[in-house]
Design a protein around this motif. Structure first.
Motif, short mmCIF file in Angstrom:
data_model
loop_
_atom_site.label_atom_id
_atom_site.label_comp_id
_atom_site.label_asym_id
_atom_site.label_seq_id
_atom_site.Cartn_x
_atom_site.Cartn_y
_atom_site.Cartn_z
N MET A 300 -13.53 -4.31 1.56
CA MET A 300 -12.11 -4.02 1.80
C MET A 300 -11.32 -5.26 2.20
O MET A 300 -10.26 -5.56 1.67
CB MET A 300 -11.98 -3.00 2.93
CG MET A 300 -12.10 -1.57 2.50
SD MET A 300 -12.27 -0.51 3.95
CE MET A 300 -10.67 -0.65 4.68
N ARG A 301 -11.89 -6.02 3.16
CA ARG A 301 -11.19 -7.18 3.69
C ARG A 301 -11.00 -8.23 2.60
O ARG A 301 -9.97 -8.90 2.53
CB ARG A 301 -11.96 -7.80 4.85
CG ARG A 301 -12.04 -6.89 6.04
CD ARG A 301 -12.33 -7.68 7.28
NE ARG A 301 -11.22 -8.59 7.59
CZ ARG A 301 -11.19 -9.38 8.65
NH1 ARG A 301 -12.20 -9.39 9.47
NH2 ARG A 301 -10.16 -10.17 8.87
N GLU A 302 -12.01 -8.34 1.75
CA GLU A 302 -11.94 -9.32 0.67
C GLU A 302 -10.81 -8.96 -0.31
O GLU A 302 -10.07 -9.84 -0.75
CB GLU A 302 -13.28 -9.33 -0.05
CG GLU A 302 -13.55 -10.60 -0.79
CD GLU A 302 -14.97 -10.58 -1.32
OE1 GLU A 302 -15.90 -10.35 -0.51
OE2 GLU A 302 -15.13 -10.77 -2.52
N GLN A 307 -5.36 -9.89 -2.27
CA GLN A 307 -3.98 -9.42 -2.48
C GLN A 307 -3.01 -10.30 -1.71
O GLN A 307 -1.93 -10.64 -2.19
CB GLN A 307 -3.84 -7.98 -2.04
CG GLN A 307 -4.54 -7.02 -3.00
CD GLN A 307 -4.06 -5.61 -2.80
OE1 GLN A 307 -2.88 -5.31 -2.96
NE2 GLN A 307 -4.96 -4.72 -2.43
N ALA A 308 -3.41 -10.66 -0.48
CA ALA A 308 -2.54 -11.52 0.33
C ALA A 308 -2.35 -12.87 -0.35
O ALA A 308 -1.26 -13.45 -0.32
CB ALA A 308 -3.14 -11.71 1.72
N PRO A 405 -3.20 -5.31 2.48
CA PRO A 405 -3.73 -6.53 3.11
C PRO A 405 -3.62 -6.47 4.63
O PRO A 405 -4.55 -6.87 5.33
CB PRO A 405 -2.83 -7.64 2.54
CG PRO A 405 -2.26 -7.09 1.30
CD PRO A 405 -2.18 -5.61 1.47
N VAL A 406 -2.51 -5.94 5.13
CA VAL A 406 -2.31 -5.90 6.58
C VAL A 406 -3.38 -5.03 7.24
O VAL A 406 -4.01 -5.42 8.23
CB VAL A 406 -0.90 -5.35 6.90
CG1 VAL A 406 -0.73 -5.18 8.40
CG2 VAL A 406 0.16 -6.29 6.35
N GLN A 407 -3.63 -3.85 6.66
CA GLN A 407 -4.62 -2.93 7.25
C GLN A 407 -6.03 -3.49 7.15
O GLN A 407 -6.81 -3.43 8.10
CB GLN A 407 -4.56 -1.58 6.54
CG GLN A 407 -3.34 -0.78 6.96
CD GLN A 407 -3.15 0.45 6.09
OE1 GLN A 407 -3.70 0.56 5.01
NE2 GLN A 407 -2.35 1.38 6.58
N THR A 408 -6.35 -4.07 5.99
CA THR A 408 -7.73 -4.54 5.80
C THR A 408 -8.02 -5.77 6.66
O THR A 408 -9.13 -5.94 7.12
CB THR A 408 -8.01 -4.89 4.33
OG1 THR A 408 -7.03 -5.82 3.89
CG2 THR A 408 -7.98 -3.67 3.45
#
Lengths: 412, 227
Positions: A300-302, A307-308, A405-408
């Motif tokens: 998810m973070r990746e 996306q960021a 991106p903010v949530q992950t």
């Protein structure tokens, strides 16, 4: 870049990738091997049927199929034979036969069968009786009193080579005729029913016995290639023969017309195979979706990071789908090779169904099945898995684009 | 020349039925070439403001102009393109793609920008030399220290010459010596290449390096000091 990234991502969790890859390989291999087994079975049925005195095309009196009496015969066929031979493609074989219902009697047994008069030299490559007999010999030109019977029939009448039997049948004039023959040879076929149903004598011996001169009851044609798929248009050739034979009393039919059940089964076969592929795929699909979802959720973070950094959602879908495409392509390639090896090296001598022989014979299936691997089956099984597999991958891929991106980035 | 203009921006987060005002009517301007720190305690709204400027979050009220472009008017794909072309990001952790080498991580942005491979290679080589990690080009993130990873992240953020680099707590996971080296690097890039940096931080050292410190408190600007 997508491919490199996909390949490396695939092997991040080596164990999970190997497990799903194994499932894909087992699934696709079983699809292909099962298809080869089924196709071999059907091909065996077709070959048995064609070799069982049917041929690719048969010409007979139009009344003969419904009423196989001797009066429904082909009169003086010499000219017709020349005419037919001229119309057929090179490499075709043409045989003439005469057949009649008869009674075979020994001192103890009476058995009803079909007596067939043949020219043994011409039958080679056309029907099973052209092959060397299991015991004894085929009759030579000199021996007019010999008869060839099936192995099962011989067992049934408790007979042996050289034994005298009496054949009784109805002659052309309607009188009963009885003639003694000596068992000169024993034929063996894939199907016991065939071994019990037929007995063979010389063509001219039977013509004399029935009093029909040179008349015959059927002309069987074997087109080049004896596997049921001649390299000419079977229907067109049959129609051409029917339209061009001079005697309009005659009927030309090909094996698909004579064996409608097998023909219909063949037409449905590819459909059955596709349904089988879909069923196997369905089981596989759950594993694929689960694996891809796990792969997506643990990254998810990746995906948020990508996306960021400015990766468009379409590119993320492309990235996830590339992983699936690689997994499936890898799986399909190994599966196809595994299926090929299984069919060609492990089953090259056939699968012996002797223990199911009676049940199998009911359906006209050979005792030994030779799996038949075709490119269509390999392509169809791989295509089903690749296309539908990619389709099932869309859901995890779309999920990957939904991560904000903010949530992950907050997610640890 | 203003590179970022924030006008009366508010951002409210919802957790169940509870509302949390992360930013409350914030306005500010950041000029090109600035080396700015957004400071304040946890929950003051500095990361939220950084995310809004970076276009990875959207304001509930107000407008944000990045290089003259109103971020609220852009669609998801257009925002992604804007981030790709104009913004460099450095996060507190998990900055790099673990399956790519250091050089590939830096090159990735250039690939997304469809820059020809020969130019890509040149730029990657040069930027890795600038951050002092030319010899680590072929190593994966797991083979690099935390400080080296952050330097690679800085290299990736500036390699495509973005209009602005947004760094969220870039030194939070580093020891003071490594953190100082990273700040020296970013300060040098700011001085030499006129790259605009905005940090969200509560690290005193970062604030000391910054030439402008905007302090946020409870979602509002409490102080704005230019040194």
């Amino acid at each position: 870049m997508y491919i490199i990234l996909a390949w490396r991502n695939l092997w991040r969790n080596r164990r999970r990738t190997l497990i799903i890859l194994t499932a894909v390989i087992i699934g696709i291999s079983s699809m292909i091997v099962m298809a080869a087994f089924s196709r071999g079975t059907v091909q065996g049925m077709v070959s048995n049927s064609i070799n069982n005195l049917v041929g690719h095309i048969k010409i007979e009196h139009q009344q003969h199929p419904a009423d196989p009496a001797i009066e429904h015969r082909i009169i003086t066929p010499e000219k017709l034979l020349r005419q037919i031979t001229a119309m057929l493609p090179p490499g075709s074989r043409v045989v003439q036969r005469i057949r009649a219902d008869a009674m075979l009697s020994t001192s103890r047994e009476h058995v009803g069968l079909v007596l067939v008069g043949i020219d043994p030299d011409l039958e080679q490559g056309v029907s099973f009786i052209g092959r060397p007999p299991a015991q004894g010999t085929l009759f030579g030109n000199q021996n007019q009193g010999g008869i060839i019977v099936g192995r099962s029939l011989l067992k049934k009448i408790n007979g042996k080579l050289g034994q005298k039997v009496v054949i009784t049948c109805q002659g052309a004039d309607g009188t009963n005729i009885a003639k003694a023959f000596r068992i000169q040879g024993v034929f063996a076929t894939e199907l016991e029913s065939t071994e019990r149903a037929f007995a063979f004598v010389q063509l001219h011996t039977m013509q004399q016995m029935l009093g029909v001169g040179n008349d015959i009851t059927e002309i069987a044609i074997q087109l080049p290639d004896n596997n049921g798929n001649p390299p000419v248009d079977l229907a067109a050739t049959t129609a051409f023969l029917q339209a061009n034979v001079s005697d309009k009393q005659l009927l030309a039919r090909n094996w698909r017309q004579m064996l409608p059940a097998i023909s219909s089964y063949l037409e449905m076969f590819d459909g059955f195979m596709l349904i089988w592929y879909l069923i196997v795929f369905l089981a596989m699909a759950f594993g694929l979706v689960n694996t891809m979802l796990m792969a997506v959720y643990e990254r998810m973070r990746e995906f948020g990071l990508l996306q960021a950094l400015g990766m468009r959602p379409g590119c993320i879908i492309k990235m996830v789908m590339s992983e699936l495409l690689l997994l499936l392509t890898f799986g399909c390639s190994i599966s196809s090779v595994a299926a090929f090896i299984t069919v060609h090296f492990f089953f090259s001598s056939g699968i012996d169904l002797a223990i199911f022989a009676e049940g199998a014979e009911f359906w006209g299936i050979s005792r030994i099945i030779y799996p038949l691997l075709t490119s269509w089956d390999i392509i169809a099984a791989n295509s089903v898995v690749l296309l539908l597999g990619m389709f099932t991958g869309l859901y995890p891929a779309l999920r990957a684009t939904k991560f904000s991106p903010v949530q992950t980035m907050r997610h640890v | 020349m203003a590179i970022v203009t924030v006008n009366n921006v508010s951002r409210i987060y919802h957790q169940g039925k509870t509302e949390f005002k992360a930013l409350d009517d914030v306005s500010l301007t950041i000029n090109k070439g600035e080396f700015t720190a957004l400071a304040g305690p946890s929950g003051s709204g500095k990361t939220t403001l950084l995310n809004l400027i970076g276009g990875i979050d959207t304001a509930d009220k107000g407008t944000i102009l990045l290089d003259g472009q109103d971020l609220s008017s852009l669609k998801k794909g257009e925002l992604a393109d804007l981030r790709l072309q104009d913004i460099g990001f450095v996060f507190q952790s998990f900055n790099l793609i673990p399956v790519l080498t250091a050089a590939e991580n830096v090159e990735y942005i250039l690939r997304l920008q469809k820059i020809p491979s020969s130019i890509r290679r040149q730029k990657v080589k040069a930027i890795l030399a600038d951050v002092g990690l030319a010899d680590k080009a072929d190593q994966r993130p797991s083979e690099l220290s935390g400080g080296q990873q952050q330097r690679i992240a800085v290299a990736r953020a500036v390699v495509a010459s973005p209009a602005i680099v947004l760094a969220d707590e870039p030194t939070a996971n580093l020891d003071s010596v490594t953190g100082q080296k990273l700040l020296d690097l970013m300060q040098q890039m700011n001085t030499d290449k006129q790259v605009t940096f905005v940090f969200a931080t509560h690290d005193k050292m970062v604030m000391d390096y910054a030439r402008r410190v905007i302090t946020l408190k409870d979602g509002r600007i409490a102080d704005d000091i230019r040194k």
